[in-house]
Design an enzyme around this catalytic site. Structure first.
Site, PDB file in Angstrom:
ATOM      1  N   LYS A 189       0.939  -1.024  -0.137  1.00  0.00           N
ATOM      2  CA  LYS A 189       0.035  -0.095   0.127  1.00  0.00           C
ATOM      3  C   LYS A 189       0.785   1.244  -0.083  1.00  0.00           C
ATOM      4  O   LYS A 189       1.577   1.598   0.898  1.00  0.00           O
ATOM      5  CB  LYS A 189      -0.828   0.149   1.276  1.00  0.00           C
ATOM      6  CG  LYS A 189      -1.824   1.320   1.450  1.00  0.00           C
ATOM      7  CD  LYS A 189      -2.284   1.334   2.747  1.00  0.00           C
ATOM      8  CE  LYS A 189      -2.774   2.664   3.156  1.00  0.00           C
ATOM      9  NZ  LYS A 189      -3.507   2.687   4.615  1.00  0.00           N
ATOM     10  N   ASP A 243      -2.608  10.419   3.796  1.00  0.00           N
ATOM     11  CA  ASP A 243      -3.848  10.328   3.848  1.00  0.00           C
ATOM     12  C   ASP A 243      -4.766  11.417   4.724  1.00  0.00           C
ATOM     13  O   ASP A 243      -4.599  11.279   6.110  1.00  0.00           O
ATOM     14  CB  ASP A 243      -4.265   8.977   4.509  1.00  0.00           C
ATOM     15  CG  ASP A 243      -5.410   8.275   4.664  1.00  0.00           C
ATOM     16  OD1 ASP A 243      -6.483   9.148   4.001  1.00  0.00           O
ATOM     17  OD2 ASP A 243      -5.925   7.436   5.464  1.00  0.00           O
ATOM     18  N   LYS A 302      -9.936  13.206   8.313  1.00  0.00           N
ATOM     19  CA  LYS A 302      -9.383  12.846   9.693  1.00  0.00           C
ATOM     20  C   LYS A 302      -9.346  14.213  10.498  1.00  0.00           C
ATOM     21  O   LYS A 302      -9.198  15.345   9.896  1.00  0.00           O
ATOM     22  CB  LYS A 302      -7.965  12.510   9.642  1.00  0.00           C
ATOM     23  CG  LYS A 302      -7.920  10.929   8.965  1.00  0.00           C
ATOM     24  CD  LYS A 302      -6.364  10.816   8.622  1.00  0.00           C
ATOM     25  CE  LYS A 302      -6.109   9.412   8.111  1.00  0.00           C
ATOM     26  NZ  LYS A 302      -6.615   8.158   8.928  1.00  0.00           N
ATOM     27  N   ASP A 347       1.564   6.150   5.936  1.00  0.00           N
ATOM     28  CA  ASP A 347       0.511   5.519   5.237  1.00  0.00           C
ATOM     29  C   ASP A 347       1.023   4.867   4.071  1.00  0.00           C
ATOM     30  O   ASP A 347       0.267   4.069   3.320  1.00  0.00           O
ATOM     31  CB  ASP A 347      -0.713   6.227   5.076  1.00  0.00           C
ATOM     32  CG  ASP A 347      -1.671   5.400   5.286  1.00  0.00           C
ATOM     33  OD1 ASP A 347      -1.869   4.212   5.689  1.00  0.00           O
ATOM     34  OD2 ASP A 347      -2.825   5.972   4.892  1.00  0.00           O
ATOM     35  N   ASP A 375     -11.880   7.235   4.127  1.00  0.00           N
ATOM     36  CA  ASP A 375     -10.920   7.091   5.063  1.00  0.00           C
ATOM     37  C   ASP A 375     -10.525   5.723   5.031  1.00  0.00           C
ATOM     38  O   ASP A 375      -9.391   5.210   5.594  1.00  0.00           O
ATOM     39  CB  ASP A 375     -10.955   7.541   6.575  1.00  0.00           C
ATOM     40  CG  ASP A 375      -9.746   7.889   7.221  1.00  0.00           C
ATOM     41  OD1 ASP A 375      -8.723   7.663   6.380  1.00  0.00           O
ATOM     42  OD2 ASP A 375      -9.644   8.175   8.316  1.00  0.00           O
ATOM     43  N   GLU A 418      -9.484   3.965   2.436  1.00  0.00           N
ATOM     44  CA  GLU A 418      -9.000   3.967   1.086  1.00  0.00           C
ATOM     45  C   GLU A 418      -7.801   2.791   0.714  1.00  0.00           C
ATOM     46  O   GLU A 418      -7.766   2.468  -0.410  1.00  0.00           O
ATOM     47  CB  GLU A 418      -8.715   5.330   0.617  1.00  0.00           C
ATOM     48  CG  GLU A 418      -7.093   5.766   1.019  1.00  0.00           C
ATOM     49  CD  GLU A 418      -6.860   5.714   2.637  1.00  0.00           C
ATOM     50  OE1 GLU A 418      -5.671   5.303   2.857  1.00  0.00           O
ATOM     51  OE2 GLU A 418      -7.699   6.130   3.099  1.00  0.00           O
ATOM     52  N   ARG A 426      -7.536  -0.251   1.454  1.00  0.00           N
ATOM     53  CA  ARG A 426      -7.939  -1.533   0.812  1.00  0.00           C
ATOM     54  C   ARG A 426      -8.455  -1.266  -0.560  1.00  0.00           C
ATOM     55  O   ARG A 426      -8.535  -2.234  -1.218  1.00  0.00           O
ATOM     56  CB  ARG A 426      -9.097  -1.910   1.832  1.00  0.00           C
ATOM     57  CG  ARG A 426     -10.303  -1.359   1.985  1.00  0.00           C
ATOM     58  CD  ARG A 426     -11.031  -1.589   3.319  1.00  0.00           C
ATOM     59  NE  ARG A 426     -10.461  -0.990   4.305  1.00  0.00           N
ATOM     60  CZ  ARG A 426     -10.909  -1.064   5.471  1.00  0.00           C
ATOM     61  NH1 ARG A 426     -11.974  -1.821   5.769  1.00  0.00           N
ATOM     62  NH2 ARG A 426     -10.282  -0.449   6.635  1.00  0.00           N
TER      63      ARG A 426
END
Length: 461
Positions: free
Chosen positions: A229, A234, A241, A252, A311, A313, A315
């Site tokens: 990933k 993010d 967030k 991230d 949020d 995202e 996956r």
């Protein structure tokens, strides 16, 4: 960062490694000045405790390093590294009753302790001690592990202002070029042309184009595919967030950084595998083109996904990359991601939780984790939770309500995109919250050394 051991032919000073329960006997055999010095300074051979021993002329003659009790060693990784990293500059060698496993851990810990993230510092790093490779240690393997970990740490520690999808791509391509790998990148709207719609949907709101990066290396042996990933920052998207939740979001892309480190180890050691690495790289930003809550996306695999939280995202981009990975036969597929806070609540920051339906893969990984000094913990693909990721209006829900079993439901979501039964998913943290031996506060790789160590058993190498 370039790493090296001290010249084996050069003069060096000894580091006497002594356990707590053997310290009294060891001390009794020392000259009286040494006994007095250690007594006066309160040395008790605790784990990582170190004292320099003076020569009669006032120079440093040696050092003594405590290895503590068996319980202390069981409670701490890289305990000896704390003392080794405190040694002054110069060449040193280990002496004492160290098992091969303990010697490997000491050397690896020392190598990892030399890391410092200095990109934004004006002051220089002082010279560090150099260690001779103990007899029986595989220096090439330990160096490969440490150098790859430093790549991972540097990538995670770099702020998003200087490490967006384009910069991550540059690092990815540089890694491939270093080892003669073939690399391909698909960017921007070409993701739609190449049927990678969820990667595009997550990244399209940012002026920094989303992309899918692919590397291939090796012409013999089993096929290994790594998927990481690469969310370079993010915001949470329209489900934004809070500010405190964004403070660590430069990390991230820790899954991408970790699979890149693992790929570097595999290539540096010239393992007999055919390696494929896939990294979807995006910035989850906010603009008029951002995906919205309750949008329904159609994935590469054809499964539809209701976006119940923008949020969640990571996956989504992994799903398209995993579907692409699964279109080719592979002997092992591994995905790594900083995916859920639920994993950290479950096991804390030090363990790398993983999922697999293959008991043989799990057993091999768990057996390798100790020797690799890279702890892992198996969590279940719990089939009775499958209904939680089925919203009714679409095939899948990217963020089930209720908050229960968040890491498991995310793993179940990803499994829907992989038919290959030899699949493993890691939900890592990628960050050390406070300084620890061989692990300064900041970015850290998790699971990669355990996988590397397990590969021979997993693949029959």
């Amino acid at each position: 960062m370039s790493l090296a051991f001290a010249d084996p032919a050069a003069a060096s000073r000894p580091v006497h490694v002594v356990a707590s329960d053997a310290f009294a006997a060891w001390l009794a055999a020392r000259p009286e000045p040494v006994r007095m010095w250690l007594s006066e300074t309160g040395f008790e051979a605790g784990l990582g405790e170190v004292r320099l021993l003076p020569a009669p002329d006032g120079t440093i003659a040696a050092a003594v390093l405590g290895s503590g009790t068996a319980r202390a060693r069981a409670r701490s990784r890289f305990g000896l590294a704390r003392g080794l990293s405190a040694l002054p500059a110069g060449d040193w060698h280990l002496e004492g009753d160290l098992s091969p496993e303990a010697a490997d851990e000491a050397v690896l810990g020392w190598l990892l302790s030399t890391y410092a993230f200095t990109r934004y510092r004006s002051s220089s790093t002082p010279p560090k001690a150099r260690l001779k490779l103990p007899e029986g240690c595989d220096g090439a393997r330990l160096l490969a592990m440490a150098e790859a970990e430093m790549l991972t740490r540097d990538l995670i520690n770099t702020p998003a202002s200087d490490l967006g999808p384009q910069e991550l791509e540059a690092a990815f391509l540089a890694l491939g070029d270093r080892f003669g790998a073939e690399s391909v990148v698909i960017r921007g709207d070409r993701l739609l042309e190449r049927n990678l719609p969820m990667i595009h949907a997550v990244g399209r709101a940012s002026p920094r184009e989303p992309r899918l990066m692919e590397l291939r290396w090796g012409e013999r042996g089993p096929r290994v595919t790594l998927v990481g990933k690469g969310v370079c920052f993010d915001t949470g998207g329209l489900d934004i967030k809070p500010s405190a939740g964004m403070l660590l979001m430069k990390k991230d892309m820790g899954g991408a950084a970790t699979v890149m480190g693992l790929a570097q180890m595999i290539m540096a050691l010239d393992l007999p595998v055919r390696l494929r690495v896939l990294v979807p790289a995006v910035e989850n930003a906010i603009s008029g083109t951002a995906m919205r809550p309750r949008d329904i996306l159609t994935s590469r695999k054809g499964l539809t996904v209701e976006v119940n939280n923008t949020d969640a995202e990571g996956r989504l981009i992994l799903a398209d990359a995993l579907a692409l990975a699964d279109e080719e036969e592979a002997d092992l597929i591994v995905s790594m991601a900083t995916l859920t806070g639920a994993a950290r609540v479950a096991v804390g920051p030090d363990l790398a939780p993983f999922y697999t339906d293959d008991d043989g893969l799990a057993a091999a990984l768990q057996a390798a984790a100790g020797p690799a000094c890279d702890p892992v913990w198996r969590l279940p693909f719990w089939d009775p939770y499958e209904p939680l990721i089925e919203p009714g209006i679409a095939d899948l829900d990217n963020a089930p309500s209720g908050g229960f079993a968040g890491s498991i439901t995310a793993a179940l979501f990803l499994r829907r995109f992989v038919e290959n039964p030899r699949y493993m998913h890691f939900d890592i943290y990628g960050h050390t919250p406070s300084d620890a031996p061989a692990r300064p506060k900041g970015g850290v790789g998790q699971g990669a050394r355990a996988i590397l160590t397990a590969l021979p058993q997993m693949l029959g190498l």
